[in-house]
Design an enzyme around this catalytic site. Sequence first.
Site, PDB file in Angstrom:
ATOM      1  CE1 TYR A 141      -2.962  -3.084   0.339  1.00  0.00           C
ATOM      2  CE2 TYR A 141      -3.566  -2.401   2.536  1.00  0.00           C
ATOM      3  CZ  TYR A 141      -3.695  -3.279   1.486  1.00  0.00           C
ATOM      4  OH  TYR A 141      -4.567  -4.327   1.582  1.00  0.00           O
ATOM      5  CE  LYS A 189       1.401 -17.919  -1.218  1.00  0.00           C
ATOM      6  NZ  LYS A 189       0.541 -19.088  -0.996  1.00  0.00           N
ATOM      7  CG  ASP A 221      -1.913 -20.159   1.133  1.00  0.00           C
ATOM      8  OD1 ASP A 221      -1.088 -19.922   2.045  1.00  0.00           O
ATOM      9  OD2 ASP A 221      -1.616 -20.816   0.124  1.00  0.00           O
ATOM     10  CG  ASP A 245      -6.631  -4.312   4.573  1.00  0.00           C
ATOM     11  OD1 ASP A 245      -7.590  -4.168   5.336  1.00  0.00           O
ATOM     12  OD2 ASP A 245      -6.545  -3.731   3.475  1.00  0.00           O
ATOM     13  CG  ASP A 249     -12.182  -6.214   6.814  1.00  0.00           C
ATOM     14  OD1 ASP A 249     -11.747  -5.561   7.787  1.00  0.00           O
ATOM     15  OD2 ASP A 249     -12.868  -5.716   5.902  1.00  0.00           O
TER      16      ASP A 249
END
Length: 357
Positions: A141, A189, A221, A245, A249
């Site tokens: 970001y 990852k 994952d 992020d 959520d």
Amino acid sequence: MEKNIVLLPGDGIGPEIIDAATEVLSVIGTKFGHTFTFDSQAIGGSAIDLYDTPLPDQTVSACKQADAILLGAVGGPKWDNNPSHLRPERGLLGIRKALDLYANLRPVKGFKKLLSASPLKEEVIKGSDLLIVRELTGGLYFGTPSERRDNGNAVVDTLSYSRYEMERIIDKGFQSAQLRSKKLTSVDKANVLESSKLWREIVEEKKATYPDVEVEHLLVDAAAMKLITNPSQFDVIVTENMFGDILSDEASVLTGSLGMLPSASLAENGVGLYEPAHGSAPDIAGLGIANPIATLLSAALMLRYSFSFEEEAALIEEAIEACIDKGYYTADLQVQSGKKINTEEMTEAIIAYIEQK
Ligand code: NAD
């Protein structure tokens, strides 16, 4: 004690839930002999309308002088087609960067009475109580500005992190685990990304500094899958910006509604910014039915982390739990029974509990 709190109500339901928080904080102030001064500043879409920028300089300088900041939410369809520098979210990213709010802490704890409000089975989420520690000022970001190539048909986004940026958030993860059940899950990852390989190396190095913390590595994952199949296995999750992020959520479904999730964003030695995990909910803005609880829990985190007012923070949390136990709920919570009430009624019920304690 005297504390100067900058309020950033923002857009949509932001002003409604910030009003609820200032009412509760004022009552806490009176009860415990503190003086909270509230200084409201513009951010997001409403700042664009007033000042033609999502983050006015005046807002940044007020935040830099504040003892703590309480934010509602930014964004809404009115500004969706604006050019990227005039998007409300720029205000949020900008204030995080300006204050170097590198650590985002999101506690996720289900309330017993609301277990049935989650789309997940009660027996799966029972006992879940976790904390997500997310890096907030680096990664994808904040990479070098994204680029369109090949006449707009190819894109480049950049993911970059320094060792220093990784070390400080990983330290925060270990330290948070030390204050809880001493179990840290590091999410990356590392089978694909170079940034994740360095991340994992640093986590391994840091183990020696925090020998009392048990550490596991999970690929993002697998972590996403385990968060909803076996959430009670987690204590503290530490991860980089984008993974955090998405996972935070996802974790919100454990609490029954986005309207129940608070967050704290902390700088190394500076000010903290506290905000609900949800957005500006433009679909219900102005109706007076928003759930104020995520914001009230964020205010409690502010009292705890920025002011070390543990008793005051705990009283807000106790009052919220008591009201939910009484069967009060707002429209966003899909509960089977109880009394459906609006923002003001929920705020009043919480205040009534605090006052009679
Ligand atoms: P949202 O979180 O605003 O809303 C999702 C759904 O949850 C909506 O149905 C909404 O009514 C409901 N909801 C959210 N908070 C609630 C509350 N406190 N009480 C009752 N119901 C609640 O997400 P969205 O619809 O994807 O985004 C709306 C706007 O918010 C967009 O402009 C988005 O960019 C922005 N946004 C801002 C933030 C932030 O300010 N931190 C975070 C996420 C999204």
